[in-house]
Design a protein around this motif. Sequence first.
Motif, PDB file in Angstrom:
ATOM      1  N   VAL A 266       0.882  -1.168   0.000  1.00  0.00           N
ATOM      2  CA  VAL A 266       0.000   0.000   0.000  1.00  0.00           C
ATOM      3  C   VAL A 266       0.923   1.223   0.000  1.00  0.00           C
ATOM      4  N   TRP A 267       0.849   2.020  -1.074  1.00  0.00           N
ATOM      5  CA  TRP A 267       1.633   3.246  -1.170  1.00  0.00           C
ATOM      6  C   TRP A 267       0.682   4.436  -1.133  1.00  0.00           C
ATOM      7  N   ILE A 268       1.176   5.529  -0.582  1.00  0.00           N
ATOM      8  CA  ILE A 268       0.401   6.777  -0.621  1.00  0.00           C
ATOM      9  C   ILE A 268       1.186   7.821  -1.414  1.00  0.00           C
ATOM     10  N   GLU A 269       0.496   8.492  -2.332  1.00  0.00           N
ATOM     11  CA  GLU A 269       1.109   9.557  -3.123  1.00  0.00           C
ATOM     12  C   GLU A 269       0.524  10.894  -2.680  1.00  0.00           C
ATOM     13  N   LEU A 270       1.391  11.801  -2.277  1.00  0.00           N
ATOM     14  CA  LEU A 270       0.945  13.103  -1.779  1.00  0.00           C
ATOM     15  C   LEU A 270       1.284  14.206  -2.787  1.00  0.00           C
ATOM     16  N   GLY A 271       0.273  14.989  -3.150  1.00  0.00           N
ATOM     17  CA  GLY A 271       0.528  16.109  -4.049  1.00  0.00           C
ATOM     18  C   GLY A 271       1.038  17.302  -3.265  1.00  0.00           C
ATOM     19  N   LEU A 272       2.331  17.532  -3.307  1.00  0.00           N
ATOM     20  CA  LEU A 272       2.907  18.688  -2.598  1.00  0.00           C
ATOM     21  C   LEU A 272       3.169  19.838  -3.574  1.00  0.00           C
ATOM     22  N   GLN A 273       3.750  19.503  -4.709  1.00  0.00           N
ATOM     23  CA  GLN A 273       4.096  20.423  -5.809  1.00  0.00           C
ATOM     24  C   GLN A 273       5.271  21.347  -5.487  1.00  0.00           C
ATOM     25  N   THR A 274       5.271  21.963  -4.298  1.00  0.00           N
ATOM     26  CA  THR A 274       6.355  22.886  -3.942  1.00  0.00           C
ATOM     27  C   THR A 274       6.379  23.057  -2.424  1.00  0.00           C
ATOM     28  N   ILE A 275       7.549  23.418  -1.885  1.00  0.00           N
ATOM     29  CA  ILE A 275       7.612  23.712  -0.447  1.00  0.00           C
ATOM     30  C   ILE A 275       7.381  25.203  -0.189  1.00  0.00           C
ATOM     31  N   HIS A 276       7.301  25.995  -1.241  1.00  0.00           N
ATOM     32  CA  HIS A 276       7.263  27.452  -1.070  1.00  0.00           C
ATOM     33  C   HIS A 276       5.836  27.960  -0.918  1.00  0.00           C
ATOM     34  N   GLU A 277       5.580  28.635   0.225  1.00  0.00           N
ATOM     35  CA  GLU A 277       4.221  29.064   0.547  1.00  0.00           C
ATOM     36  C   GLU A 277       3.661  30.050  -0.487  1.00  0.00           C
ATOM     37  N   LYS A 278       4.530  30.903  -1.015  1.00  0.00           N
ATOM     38  CA  LYS A 278       4.067  31.908  -1.967  1.00  0.00           C
ATOM     39  C   LYS A 278       3.472  31.218  -3.201  1.00  0.00           C
ATOM     40  N   THR A 279       4.194  30.242  -3.720  1.00  0.00           N
ATOM     41  CA  THR A 279       3.679  29.503  -4.900  1.00  0.00           C
ATOM     42  C   THR A 279       2.459  28.691  -4.511  1.00  0.00           C
ATOM     43  N   ALA A 280       2.495  28.086  -3.327  1.00  0.00           N
ATOM     44  CA  ALA A 280       1.367  27.257  -2.879  1.00  0.00           C
ATOM     45  C   ALA A 280       0.083  28.091  -2.851  1.00  0.00           C
ATOM     46  N   ARG A 281       0.212  29.335  -2.406  1.00  0.00           N
ATOM     47  CA  ARG A 281      -0.967  30.216  -2.392  1.00  0.00           C
ATOM     48  C   ARG A 281      -1.403  30.540  -3.817  1.00  0.00           C
ATOM     49  N   PHE A 282      -0.437  30.789  -4.673  1.00  0.00           N
ATOM     50  CA  PHE A 282      -0.732  31.144  -6.062  1.00  0.00           C
ATOM     51  C   PHE A 282      -1.461  30.004  -6.791  1.00  0.00           C
ATOM     52  N   ILE A 283      -1.036  28.776  -6.528  1.00  0.00           N
ATOM     53  CA  ILE A 283      -1.689  27.638  -7.203  1.00  0.00           C
ATOM     54  C   ILE A 283      -2.917  27.151  -6.437  1.00  0.00           C
ATOM     55  N   ARG A 284      -3.236  27.818  -5.301  1.00  0.00           N
ATOM     56  CA  ARG A 284      -4.415  27.476  -4.482  1.00  0.00           C
ATOM     57  C   ARG A 284      -4.332  26.056  -3.931  1.00  0.00           C
TER      58      ARG A 284
END
Length: 317
Positions: A153-171
């Motif tokens: 059983v594997w779990i895949e997590l969508g993180l995309q980036t560690i940077h909060e600024k980008t995380a906010r931009f991509i919602r």
Amino acid sequence: MHGHSDWHGKPYYSLDAYCKNTYGEKLYKIALNAGLTCPNRDGTLDTRGCIFCSAGGSGDFALNHSDTFSIDAQIVKGKELLRDKQTGSRYIAYFQAYSNTYGPLSYLRAVYEKALASDNVCGISIATRPDCISEELLTLLVDIKENFPDKFVWIELGLQTIHEKTARFIRRGYDLSCFDTAVGSLRAIQIPVIVHTIIGLPQETETDILQTIDYMNQSQIWGIKLQLLHVLKGTDLAALYQEGRVCVLRKEEYIDILIHALERLSPEIIIHRLTGDGPRKLLLAPLWSLHKKDVFNSLHHEMKVRETFQGRLYIKN
């Protein structure tokens, strides 16, 4: 040739190599759609989803049975699609569309167990979000592992980036500490974690991307997907792209960043994806990514020329 002998001739540790080393053959992925949604779409956090996510919820390749979400039927159909492949006869059932730990636990248990009980399925990989890993879900995963001790059983997590600024931009909808907690919880119950990262997010420099890679090394994750940013029709990202407010990477730029990322990545981390597929009918840009073989050939050639390999610049902490 650099890299390890058990990498099967590639300059990085691919999922393919891991499967051959572990199961003696390549495993094929069957992408499934369990009919779930996502807190970023159902109104809990937002209704619009992440800005790069199409209406299919990153499951554009999952077998779409609008009439039925029967996991059995999807697996049968998936096996039929793969029947002509000669090199392997076993499968990974991949819960791909939307957030696959986001739903009633009784339903989640039923679909996971159905997939695990299917013939020639070696295990399941469940794509989801760090903010959808509840205590109840962790208990369910422990239980399922006990019921199917010979399967993974594997779990895949969508993180995309560690940077909060980008995380906010991509919602993205959650902060980095939420990811850290999820990884810690999954590690505690010995569930391998695969992290999705995106290369080429708007406003991110190569330094930003490499900081995400360094963070992945420290997080002691098991696998990684290095996904090229795709601009898909009908997404908010497409609107920004068409207004000229977002640009995409050229093939040479992508390969250059990808090599730098691989060089810094721990050689223990398994590479589950290197470019990603944008569905032909939805992909606006970059169109060069449709020629997957060419991208891989270019990458392998360039790594050979540079005499480099995964983990060459990795610094163990």
